[in-house]
Design a protein around this motif. Structure first.
Motif, PDB file in Angstrom:
ATOM      1  N   THR A 177      18.489   8.473 -41.120  1.00  0.00           N
ATOM      2  CA  THR A 177      19.920   8.638 -40.857  1.00  0.00           C
ATOM      3  C   THR A 177      20.758   7.518 -41.463  1.00  0.00           C
ATOM      4  OG1 THR A 177      19.595   7.586 -38.711  1.00  0.00           O
ATOM      5  CG2 THR A 177      19.599   9.979 -38.745  1.00  0.00           C
ATOM      6  N   GLY A 178      20.203   6.318 -41.599  1.00  0.00           N
ATOM      7  CA  GLY A 178      20.958   5.201 -42.167  1.00  0.00           C
ATOM      8  C   GLY A 178      20.883   5.104 -43.672  1.00  0.00           C
ATOM      9  N   LEU A 179      19.960   5.842 -44.260  1.00  0.00           N
ATOM     10  CA  LEU A 179      19.701   5.749 -45.698  1.00  0.00           C
ATOM     11  C   LEU A 179      20.929   6.068 -46.552  1.00  0.00           C
ATOM     12  CD1 LEU A 179      17.113   5.017 -47.165  1.00  0.00           C
ATOM     13  CD2 LEU A 179      16.590   7.438 -47.316  1.00  0.00           C
ATOM     14  N   ALA A 180      21.592   7.155 -46.239  1.00  0.00           N
ATOM     15  CA  ALA A 180      22.770   7.547 -47.026  1.00  0.00           C
ATOM     16  C   ALA A 180      23.861   6.488 -46.940  1.00  0.00           C
ATOM     17  CB  ALA A 180      23.298   8.900 -46.544  1.00  0.00           C
ATOM     18  N   TRP A 181      24.008   5.865 -45.769  1.00  0.00           N
ATOM     19  CA  TRP A 181      25.021   4.819 -45.619  1.00  0.00           C
ATOM     20  C   TRP A 181      24.697   3.600 -46.473  1.00  0.00           C
ATOM     21  CZ3 TRP A 181      29.582   5.884 -44.090  1.00  0.00           C
ATOM     22  CH2 TRP A 181      29.791   6.937 -43.205  1.00  0.00           C
ATOM     23  N   VAL A 182      23.424   3.253 -46.558  1.00  0.00           N
ATOM     24  CA  VAL A 182      23.036   2.115 -47.404  1.00  0.00           C
ATOM     25  C   VAL A 182      23.426   2.389 -48.853  1.00  0.00           C
ATOM     26  CG1 VAL A 182      21.091   0.774 -48.312  1.00  0.00           C
ATOM     27  CG2 VAL A 182      21.160   1.386 -45.889  1.00  0.00           C
ATOM     28  N   VAL A 183      23.091   3.563 -49.340  1.00  0.00           N
ATOM     29  CA  VAL A 183      23.396   3.912 -50.732  1.00  0.00           C
ATOM     30  C   VAL A 183      24.909   3.953 -50.953  1.00  0.00           C
ATOM     31  CG1 VAL A 183      23.177   5.688 -52.514  1.00  0.00           C
ATOM     32  CG2 VAL A 183      21.236   5.161 -51.025  1.00  0.00           C
ATOM     33  N   LEU A 184      25.632   4.585 -50.049  1.00  0.00           N
ATOM     34  CA  LEU A 184      27.082   4.701 -50.191  1.00  0.00           C
ATOM     35  C   LEU A 184      27.762   3.337 -50.191  1.00  0.00           C
ATOM     36  CD1 LEU A 184      29.612   6.513 -50.308  1.00  0.00           C
ATOM     37  CD2 LEU A 184      29.621   6.462 -47.815  1.00  0.00           C
ATOM     38  N   VAL A 185      27.437   2.499 -49.219  1.00  0.00           N
ATOM     39  CA  VAL A 185      28.075   1.181 -49.121  1.00  0.00           C
ATOM     40  C   VAL A 185      27.680   0.298 -50.307  1.00  0.00           C
ATOM     41  CG1 VAL A 185      28.188  -0.937 -47.729  1.00  0.00           C
ATOM     42  CG2 VAL A 185      28.350   1.300 -46.625  1.00  0.00           C
ATOM     43  N   ALA A 186      26.418   0.321 -50.694  1.00  0.00           N
ATOM     44  CA  ALA A 186      25.964  -0.498 -51.827  1.00  0.00           C
ATOM     45  C   ALA A 186      26.638  -0.057 -53.128  1.00  0.00           C
ATOM     46  CB  ALA A 186      24.447  -0.419 -51.970  1.00  0.00           C
ATOM     47  N   ALA A 187      26.658   1.239 -53.382  1.00  0.00           N
ATOM     48  CA  ALA A 187      27.256   1.742 -54.631  1.00  0.00           C
ATOM     49  C   ALA A 187      28.756   1.483 -54.672  1.00  0.00           C
ATOM     50  CB  ALA A 187      26.966   3.233 -54.780  1.00  0.00           C
ATOM     51  N   ALA A 188      29.444   1.741 -53.565  1.00  0.00           N
ATOM     52  CA  ALA A 188      30.897   1.517 -53.534  1.00  0.00           C
ATOM     53  C   ALA A 188      31.216   0.032 -53.703  1.00  0.00           C
ATOM     54  CB  ALA A 188      31.481   2.045 -52.230  1.00  0.00           C
ATOM     55  N   SER A 189      30.478  -0.836 -53.027  1.00  0.00           N
ATOM     56  CA  SER A 189      30.713  -2.274 -53.140  1.00  0.00           C
ATOM     57  C   SER A 189      30.455  -2.779 -54.551  1.00  0.00           C
ATOM     58  CB  SER A 189      29.810  -3.035 -52.164  1.00  0.00           C
ATOM     59  OG  SER A 189      30.037  -2.635 -50.853  1.00  0.00           O
ATOM     60  N   ALA A 190      29.354  -2.349 -55.143  1.00  0.00           N
ATOM     61  CA  ALA A 190      29.028  -2.773 -56.510  1.00  0.00           C
ATOM     62  C   ALA A 190      30.082  -2.284 -57.497  1.00  0.00           C
ATOM     63  CB  ALA A 190      27.648  -2.252 -56.909  1.00  0.00           C
ATOM     64  N   LEU A 191      30.533  -1.053 -57.323  1.00  0.00           N
ATOM     65  CA  LEU A 191      31.553  -0.501 -58.214  1.00  0.00           C
ATOM     66  C   LEU A 191      32.865  -1.265 -58.104  1.00  0.00           C
ATOM     67  CD1 LEU A 191      32.468   1.655 -60.223  1.00  0.00           C
ATOM     68  CD2 LEU A 191      33.020   3.117 -58.273  1.00  0.00           C
ATOM     69  N   VAL A 192      33.331  -1.493 -56.891  1.00  0.00           N
ATOM     70  CA  VAL A 192      34.588  -2.221 -56.690  1.00  0.00           C
ATOM     71  C   VAL A 192      34.488  -3.635 -57.241  1.00  0.00           C
ATOM     72  CG1 VAL A 192      36.121  -3.202 -54.929  1.00  0.00           C
ATOM     73  CG2 VAL A 192      35.369  -0.823 -54.747  1.00  0.00           C
ATOM     74  N   ALA A 193      33.396  -4.332 -56.941  1.00  0.00           N
ATOM     75  CA  ALA A 193      33.222  -5.700 -57.438  1.00  0.00           C
ATOM     76  C   ALA A 193      33.169  -5.734 -58.966  1.00  0.00           C
ATOM     77  CB  ALA A 193      31.958  -6.319 -56.853  1.00  0.00           C
ATOM     78  N   SER A 194      32.500  -4.761 -59.565  1.00  0.00           N
ATOM     79  CA  SER A 194      32.412  -4.707 -61.025  1.00  0.00           C
ATOM     80  C   SER A 194      33.769  -4.439 -61.658  1.00  0.00           C
ATOM     81  CB  SER A 194      31.420  -3.628 -61.465  1.00  0.00           C
ATOM     82  OG  SER A 194      30.133  -3.976 -61.056  1.00  0.00           O
ATOM     83  N   LEU A 195      34.545  -3.544 -61.062  1.00  0.00           N
ATOM     84  CA  LEU A 195      35.876  -3.255 -61.590  1.00  0.00           C
ATOM     85  C   LEU A 195      36.811  -4.460 -61.442  1.00  0.00           C
ATOM     86  CD1 LEU A 195      36.384   0.421 -60.399  1.00  0.00           C
ATOM     87  CD2 LEU A 195      36.054  -0.386 -62.751  1.00  0.00           C
TER      88      LEU A 195
END
Length: 171
Positions: free
Chosen positions: A121-139
């Motif tokens: 149940t927590g797996l999707a949240w890990v991927v979502l938060v990690a991807a969104a954070s990495a994308l925002v930081a990279s931009l």
């Protein structure tokens, strides 16, 4: 980059574990400190050592047995399997489409270990938060210009997101 963020993150792990997860303090601190170490090594050297990923995985399996706030054994094992298999499939698909590696084996193993800690149940949240954070930081770092050839070391983002989801699931 200054390394003081490692000390700050390690201290924050302890504070969060004590304040937010009193029933799981030792387990949350162990996972958090391993994730800080993995994030630092990936940030500075671009690798996620098998020994540390394996330690995180083994600790997660033990937590399934002894941490009263851990996901159920079935949920944790399913999360670990789907986390590793999903990232392996993603890596193979990227390789097939782009003709080059886009996700390292260490990321796949880290996602498998995190899946055990957070469950299915927590797996999707890990991927979502990690991807969104990495994308925002990279931009932000690139001042809004997207550069497709720029490699992003994803381990720190997975580690941070994994720790946040792990804590929130036990809160």
């Amino acid at each position: 980059m200054d390394e003081t963020w490692i000390e700050a993150a390690s201290g924050l792990v302890a504070v969060v574990a004590v304040l937010a997860t009193p029933a799981s303090i030792a387990w949350v601190m162990l996972a958090g400190w391993l994730l800080v170490l993995l994030a630092a090594i990936d940030h500075f050297h671009g690798l996620l050592p098998d020994l540390l990923n394996g330690t995180l995985l083994l600790a997660g399996l033990l937590a399934l047995l002894f941490d009263p706030m851990a996901p159920s054994a079935m949920d944790g094992l399913a999360g670990g399997l789907l986390g590793a298999a999903g990232f392996a499939a993603l890596a193979l698909g990227y390789q097939a489409v782009r003709g080059r590696s886009g996700l390292g084996g260490g990321d796949i193993k880290l996602m498998g270990a995190l899946g055990i800690w957070v469950g299915l149940t927590g797996l999707a949240w890990v991927v979502l938060v990690a991807a969104a954070s990495a994308l925002v930081a990279s931009l932000i770092a690139a001042r809004g210009r997207f550069e497709p050839s720029h490699a992003i070391r994803f381990g720190p983002w997975l580690g941070g997101a994994g720790f946040a989801v792990l804590v929130l699931a036990r809160y």
